[in-house]
Motif scaffolding. Sequence first.
Motif, mmCIF file in Angstrom:
data_model
loop_
_atom_site.group_PDB
_atom_site.id
_atom_site.type_symbol
_atom_site.label_atom_id
_atom_site.label_comp_id
_atom_site.label_asym_id
_atom_site.label_seq_id
_atom_site.Cartn_x
_atom_site.Cartn_y
_atom_site.Cartn_z
ATOM 1 N N ALA A 1 0.855 -1.188 0.000
ATOM 2 C CA ALA A 1 0.000 0.000 0.000
ATOM 3 C C ALA A 1 0.890 1.236 0.000
ATOM 4 C CB ALA A 1 -0.934 0.013 1.211
ATOM 5 N N GLU A 2 0.425 2.305 -0.647
ATOM 6 C CA GLU A 2 1.140 3.578 -0.640
ATOM 7 C C GLU A 2 0.368 4.576 0.209
ATOM 8 O OE1 GLU A 2 3.222 6.735 -3.742
ATOM 9 O OE2 GLU A 2 1.286 5.850 -4.280
ATOM 10 N N SER B 1 1.060 -9.227 -4.993
ATOM 11 C CA SER B 1 0.378 -7.940 -4.843
ATOM 12 C C SER B 1 0.956 -6.904 -5.795
ATOM 13 C CB SER B 1 0.497 -7.444 -3.394
ATOM 14 O OG SER B 1 -0.330 -6.316 -3.167
ATOM 15 N N GLU C 1 0.898 -2.341 -6.458
ATOM 16 C CA GLU C 1 0.491 -1.005 -6.028
ATOM 17 C C GLU C 1 0.993 -0.003 -7.065
ATOM 18 O OE1 GLU C 1 -1.303 1.896 -3.434
ATOM 19 O OE2 GLU C 1 -1.480 -0.281 -3.549
ATOM 20 N N ASP D 1 1.881 3.659 -7.892
ATOM 21 C CA ASP D 1 2.198 4.806 -7.052
ATOM 22 C C ASP D 1 1.782 6.124 -7.706
ATOM 23 O OD1 ASP D 1 4.214 5.546 -8.868
ATOM 24 O OD2 ASP D 1 5.836 4.699 -7.672
#
Length: 336
Positions: free
Chosen positions: A15-16, A296, A298, A300
């Motif tokens: 997560a970010e 996963s 994410e 950014d």
Amino acid sequence: RNKFSLSNNHIRCLAEDQDGNIWIGTSGGLNRYNRELDRFERFDASGAHGKSINNNHIRSLLVDSGNKVWIGTDNGINIYDPATKTFTYFQNYPDDTTSLANNSVHTIYEDSKKQIWAGTAHGLSLLNNAKKIFTNFYHNPARSSSLSDSHITSVYEDKSNTLWVGTLTGLNRKAGPGNMFIRYKHNDNDHQSISNDYVMDIAEDISGNLWLGTDRSLDKLNKDNGTVDRYLNHEQNENGLSGTSITKILFDNTNRLWIGTRFGGLKIYDKRMYPFINYQYDGSAANSLNHNLVSSFEEDANTNVWVATDGGGLHYFDRKSNEFTSYKDLFTNNKI
């Protein structure tokens, strides 16, 4: 080992946060990657209550709209407040029906109403944040309108604010308020049913189609009539979808679909450039994936994509160069 390197190469989630830090959940603790300092900060369960996570096996991550970090573990939910640098916790208490459904938290999701949903190994939990209590949803064999299974794998809210829940045995669509769900299950006699009942992940494209990553293939669901187009595995086709088990799916800001597989590497699907683009481990290439089990993604703020693997560490994919930079539990000095 360098204390500023990644704590563990077995990564489950990413997560970010709103400050541009990348949070990494591993089998050996929580990590935060600081780009300015080009190093990882580790959080483990050895610290004091309120100052550390309470379990090192991280299963899920969410950065909410208030920039708090929700951490799903095998010992409940941990919430990190970066403003106070403190942790609070939600756990299951067998004698309290308003506590978290189960302590093994596989997915955490914030919906459009800023409500937090937690999918656990035994039940779906909806948090009442004001009262700090949960409403829990379970499979009930006597009720066909209950969840198809209590083992929750994924939660997703589509553009029409409909909540979808993936489980070990089927997909579920929440039908209005209360404990009412419509089930979507695999049927051997119906080639337009979902390809497999183990629904690992859910995503939506810009046209409103719902996509499912299952243990057998990639599925595209027509929400109007419930029919499915299946993108099955074609091992003999190097431009096909290799790796039957789809672990993670993500639509990036250009509507390209990123597909993580179990032992088949990373695939990118762009319907304007069909077929699939495949990225796999290549021991002779310096900038390839380090492992073919992709767990996963994410995207950014710079529209580059971070790729997590379960065994090969963290990767940063630069979309301009089409190359990966890898981060493992031995420190690498590759500035981003």
